[in-house]
Structures are given as structure tokens and as C-alpha cells.
Design an enzyme around this catalytic site. Sequence first.
Site, PDB file in Angstrom:
ATOM      1  N   LEU A  14       0.837  -1.189  -0.017  1.00 14.56           N
ATOM      2  CA  LEU A  14       0.122   0.040  -0.093  1.00 14.56           C
ATOM      3  C   LEU A  14       0.672   1.200  -0.034  1.00 14.56           C
ATOM      4  O   LEU A  14       0.326   2.400  -0.051  1.00 14.56           O
ATOM      5  CB  LEU A  14      -0.881  -0.093   1.254  1.00 14.56           C
ATOM      6  N   GLN A  16       4.158   3.799  -1.481  1.00 14.71           N
ATOM      7  CA  GLN A  16       4.284   4.671  -2.874  1.00 14.71           C
ATOM      8  C   GLN A  16       4.600   3.728  -3.777  1.00 14.71           C
ATOM      9  O   GLN A  16       3.947   4.194  -4.956  1.00 14.71           O
ATOM     10  CB  GLN A  16       5.305   5.699  -2.633  1.00 14.71           C
ATOM     11  N   TYR A 147      18.109   4.245   8.770  1.00 19.26           N
ATOM     12  CA  TYR A 147      17.612   3.863   7.331  1.00 19.26           C
ATOM     13  C   TYR A 147      19.012   3.343   6.785  1.00 19.26           C
ATOM     14  O   TYR A 147      18.756   2.214   6.184  1.00 19.26           O
ATOM     15  CB  TYR A 147      16.714   4.940   6.833  1.00 19.26           C
TER      16      TYR A 147
HETATM   17  P1  NAD Z   1       6.454   3.678   1.868  1.00 22.66           P
HETATM   18  O1  NAD Z   1       6.763   4.246   3.182  1.00 22.66           O
HETATM   19  O2  NAD Z   1       5.516   4.513   0.562  1.00 22.66           O
HETATM   20  O3  NAD Z   1       5.672   2.217   2.178  1.00 22.66           O
HETATM   21  C1  NAD Z   1       5.950   1.233   2.778  1.00 22.66           C
HETATM   22  C2  NAD Z   1       4.736   0.383   3.122  1.00 22.66           C
HETATM   23  O4  NAD Z   1       5.332  -0.520   4.047  1.00 22.66           O
HETATM   24  C3  NAD Z   1       3.594   1.189   3.742  1.00 22.66           C
HETATM   25  O5  NAD Z   1       2.246   0.862   2.924  1.00 22.66           O
HETATM   26  C4  NAD Z   1       3.576   0.473   5.218  1.00 22.66           C
HETATM   27  O6  NAD Z   1       2.151   0.594   5.795  1.00 22.66           O
HETATM   28  C5  NAD Z   1       4.295  -0.787   5.019  1.00 22.66           C
HETATM   29  N1  NAD Z   1       4.899  -1.272   6.340  1.00 22.66           N
HETATM   30  C6  NAD Z   1       5.288  -0.489   7.140  1.00 22.66           C
HETATM   31  N2  NAD Z   1       5.642  -1.471   8.386  1.00 22.66           N
HETATM   32  C7  NAD Z   1       5.347  -2.620   7.926  1.00 22.66           C
HETATM   33  C8  NAD Z   1       5.334  -3.903   8.578  1.00 22.66           C
HETATM   34  N3  NAD Z   1       5.761  -4.159   9.856  1.00 22.66           N
HETATM   35  N4  NAD Z   1       4.858  -4.820   7.995  1.00 22.66           N
HETATM   36  C9  NAD Z   1       4.202  -4.640   6.787  1.00 22.66           C
HETATM   37  N5  NAD Z   1       3.980  -3.646   6.103  1.00 22.66           N
HETATM   38  C10 NAD Z   1       4.606  -2.521   6.755  1.00 22.66           C
HETATM   39  O7  NAD Z   1       7.589   3.114   0.947  1.00 22.66           O
HETATM   40  P2  NAD Z   1       7.933   3.038  -0.687  1.00 22.66           P
HETATM   41  O8  NAD Z   1       8.632   4.426  -0.916  1.00 22.66           O
HETATM   42  O9  NAD Z   1       6.799   2.447  -1.293  1.00 22.66           O
HETATM   43  O10 NAD Z   1       9.406   2.171  -0.499  1.00 22.66           O
HETATM   44  C11 NAD Z   1       9.444   0.954  -0.661  1.00 22.66           C
HETATM   45  C12 NAD Z   1      10.604   0.337  -0.749  1.00 22.66           C
HETATM   46  O11 NAD Z   1      11.559   0.824  -1.582  1.00 22.66           O
HETATM   47  C13 NAD Z   1      11.283   0.287   0.684  1.00 22.66           C
HETATM   48  O12 NAD Z   1      12.343  -0.640   0.870  1.00 22.66           O
HETATM   49  C14 NAD Z   1      12.219   1.743   0.702  1.00 22.66           C
HETATM   50  O13 NAD Z   1      13.301   1.576   1.611  1.00 22.66           O
HETATM   51  C15 NAD Z   1      12.657   1.530  -0.914  1.00 22.66           C
HETATM   52  N6  NAD Z   1      12.928   2.983  -1.337  1.00 22.66           N
HETATM   53  C16 NAD Z   1      12.161   3.766  -1.557  1.00 22.66           C
HETATM   54  C17 NAD Z   1      12.346   5.110  -2.304  1.00 22.66           C
HETATM   55  C18 NAD Z   1      11.552   6.146  -2.360  1.00 22.66           C
HETATM   56  O14 NAD Z   1      11.754   7.462  -2.775  1.00 22.66           O
HETATM   57  N7  NAD Z   1      10.091   5.876  -2.211  1.00 22.66           N
HETATM   58  C19 NAD Z   1      13.798   5.511  -2.646  1.00 22.66           C
HETATM   59  C20 NAD Z   1      14.654   4.397  -2.079  1.00 22.66           C
HETATM   60  C21 NAD Z   1      14.386   3.183  -1.717  1.00 22.66           C
HETATM   61  N1  SER Z   2      13.532   8.306  -0.724  1.00 30.37           N
HETATM   62  C1  SER Z   2      13.916   7.624   0.285  1.00 30.37           C
HETATM   63  C2  SER Z   2      14.326   8.342   1.538  1.00 30.37           C
HETATM   64  O1  SER Z   2      14.007   9.473   1.342  1.00 30.37           O
HETATM   65  C3  SER Z   2      15.396   7.065  -0.139  1.00 30.37           C
HETATM   66  O2  SER Z   2      15.718   5.890   0.192  1.00 30.37           O
HETATM   67  O3  SER Z   2      14.138   7.940   2.476  1.00 30.37           O
END
Ligand code: NAD
Ligand code: SER
Length: 326
Positions: A14, A16, A147
Site C-alpha cells: 500500500l 508509494q 535507515y
Molecule cells: P512507503 O513508506 O511508501 O511504503 C511502505 C509500506 O510498508 C507502507 O504501506 C507501510 O504501511 C508498510 N509497512 C510498514 N511497516 C510494515 C510492517 N511491519 N509490515 C508490513 N508492512 C509494513 O515506502 P516506499 O517508498 O513504497 O518504499 C518501498 C521500498 O523502496 C522500501 O524498501 C524503501 O526503502 C525503498 N526505497 C524507496 C524510495 C522512495 O523514494 N520511495 C527510495 C529508495 C528506496
Molecule cells: N526516498 C528515500 C528516502 O528519502 C530514499 O531511500 O528515505
Amino acid sequence: MSKTISKILVTGALGQIGSELTTELRRRYGDSNVVASDLKPGPEGELGQAGPFEQVSVTDAEGLTAVCIRHNIDTIVHLAAILSATGEKDPLAAWHVNMTGLINALEIARDLELAQVLCPSSIAVFGAGCPRDNTPQETVLKPSTIYGVTKVAGELLCDYYVGRYGVDARGLRYPGIVSAETLPGGGTTDYAVEIYYSAVENGEYTCFVSEDTRLPMMYMPDCIKGTIDLMEADPDRLIHHGDFNMGSMSFSAGELAASIREHIPGFRTTYRPDYRQAIADSWPSSIDDTAARDEWDWRPEYDLQAMTGDMLAKLRTRHEAGLLYR
Ligand code: NAD
Ligand code: SER
């Protein structure tokens, strides 16, 4: 010889990235073959109705295993995590979710002999001592956030499971991801998404990093495409596993605002850096992704101009329908 991907569990579905990646995986692999899961209850919208959903915490090894067995899962796309800015508010919670969650996914993969676990890493693995421009694949990894610490440990853990147990674990160091569907969940790069929403809603934005802050970013369609390309890549070509640098575009907060001003001439920005400035300053400004290009043919498609045009068109349509933050 790699096993076939046919039944996928997406954790953190759910969030991003999960909300859009799940939809694309369902389009390719079939709605009933992609199980969405999250700590939050199932959504009523498209994601909830299109295919199976399971509410489970990734820290609950038994619960997660039961979901995998019940749905005959052969691949875990492990997105559940606490991101950089939220992580600094409760470092132990970030450690618990990010590390226990990942080790649970990897142990399930080992135990049930899954085809693959994919877990994203981040530019947050970098920190003091690494070159900030065109940051190489192999360099010093000394992150300053909890993180980032969990992401370095996560990459090493994935590589360890590859070498020690033969688990096919893969991961990419995403830059900041920009998207129009689901708001980001507490990262340092969130300003690069918020700015578009505010531009469309109010014609102004107060940015929490300085105007000259330059970070690597990527538009969601490239993120989805690259992620699935890595999942489907020929394992015999992979030299790296859990830690691919993934580049796309790089711009300062001021350049981002200027690209929006080309469409909304009166758009005003104010810069009030907060605690997230120090995090942004510790990360690269651009990324060398030669390994991803060589080993699985990574090629991004969007630049800043194309992304801004697409973001504004999507958000304006939603705003006019009263659904900007639906
Ligand atoms: P987000 O924060 O939008 O979504 C994370 C989801 O994980 C949320 O829906 C939350 O409810 C769920 N969650 C949190 N704790 C939980 C638990 N204990 N059990 C089950 N679900 C749980 O994150 P995102 O941006 O979609 O990121 C997804 C992955 O990509 C992550 O590993 C993040 O580190 C990585 N990432 C994202 C970005 C970015 O810019 N969005 C950049 C680098 C890496
Ligand atoms: N978009 C992420 C953050 O800012 C990078 O992993 O945490």
C-alpha cells in the site's frame, strides 16, 4: 538455473512504490497471482478489489510464512520498510521493521525454496567518504541514518543468502522516487513529490531542503520498469545481487521548481531547511549505474522535463475532479 516466477507476494503493497508495482505485476502475471500485503488494512480501491490482499506484519515470521504457504508463493517482492526521515524519529522501530522483516523474507525463501526475493536498497547506503558526483557502485558505505544502516546491512544480508544458501536475492539502490498515485511515506526525498501537489493546489510550496540541494531522482514508470527488468533478468548475467546502483536524473530543488514554473509561471517557492537537510547533504548528487546497464540492460526513459509534464497533467486532472489527495 533459475526457478520460474509465477506467484508473487508484495509486502508494503500500500506504499508509494507498492501501490503501483502491484498493479503492474498483476497486469503481467495475472490478478490472482499477485498477493498484496501490508500492515495497514486492505484498501477498498482498485488495488483491494483486483486481487488477493493479506494484512500481515513483516516482523511476524509465523504470519508471513502462513501467507506464503496459503497462496503457494514462489517470489517475494519485499517493499515494507521505514524510510529515512521517519526512521530518525524511532531508530529502533526502523531497525526492527527493516531488518527483522528482511530476514523473515529471506528465511522463508530458504525454507520454502522460493524462486526469488527482491528487496530495494537506496542511495541512503552512501554517506561520508564516498564521491558525491557519479557515485560508483563500489565505494565507502558509511551512512549517517539508521535507515541507511539497515539498507547496507540488508544488501549484505541478501548477498550472504545468495552465497551461503543459494537464495536468488536481488536488490537495487533506488534514488528518490517521484510519483502521482500514492504519496511517499516519510523519506527525505518527499519534497520532490510534495512540490507538484502544492504547485497544483496552491501555486506555492515551502521546501524543507535548500534551493541548491541536488539529489538523484527517478520517475515511477522507470522505477517499475527497472524493478521488473531486474526481477526477470537472466541470473547467469548477474555479477552483483542485492546492491545495484540505479540512476536516472539528477536535479536541485531550485531546478525542479523552475521546471514547474515552465507550466505554472506564477509558482512561488520558499526554502526552509529542517533536519532532513543534513540527511540530503550526506547522499550522492548523481549515481554511476554502469553495473545495472551492463548486467541487466537498465535504461531509464524520463528526464526532468518529461516527468514534470506528466506529473502536472495527472495531478491537474485529479484536482479538477476534486480527487487530488484521493
Ligand atoms: P512507503 O513508506 O511508501 O511504503 C511502505 C509500506 O510498508 C507502507 O504501506 C507501510 O504501511 C508498510 N509497512 C510498514 N511497516 C510494515 C510492517 N511491519 N509490515 C508490513 N508492512 C509494513 O515506502 P516506499 O517508498 O513504497 O518504499 C518501498 C521500498 O523502496 C522500501 O524498501 C524503501 O526503502 C525503498 N526505497 C524507496 C524510495 C522512495 O523514494 N520511495 C527510495 C529508495 C528506496
Ligand atoms: N526516498 C528515500 C528516502 O528519502 C530514499 O531511500 O528515505
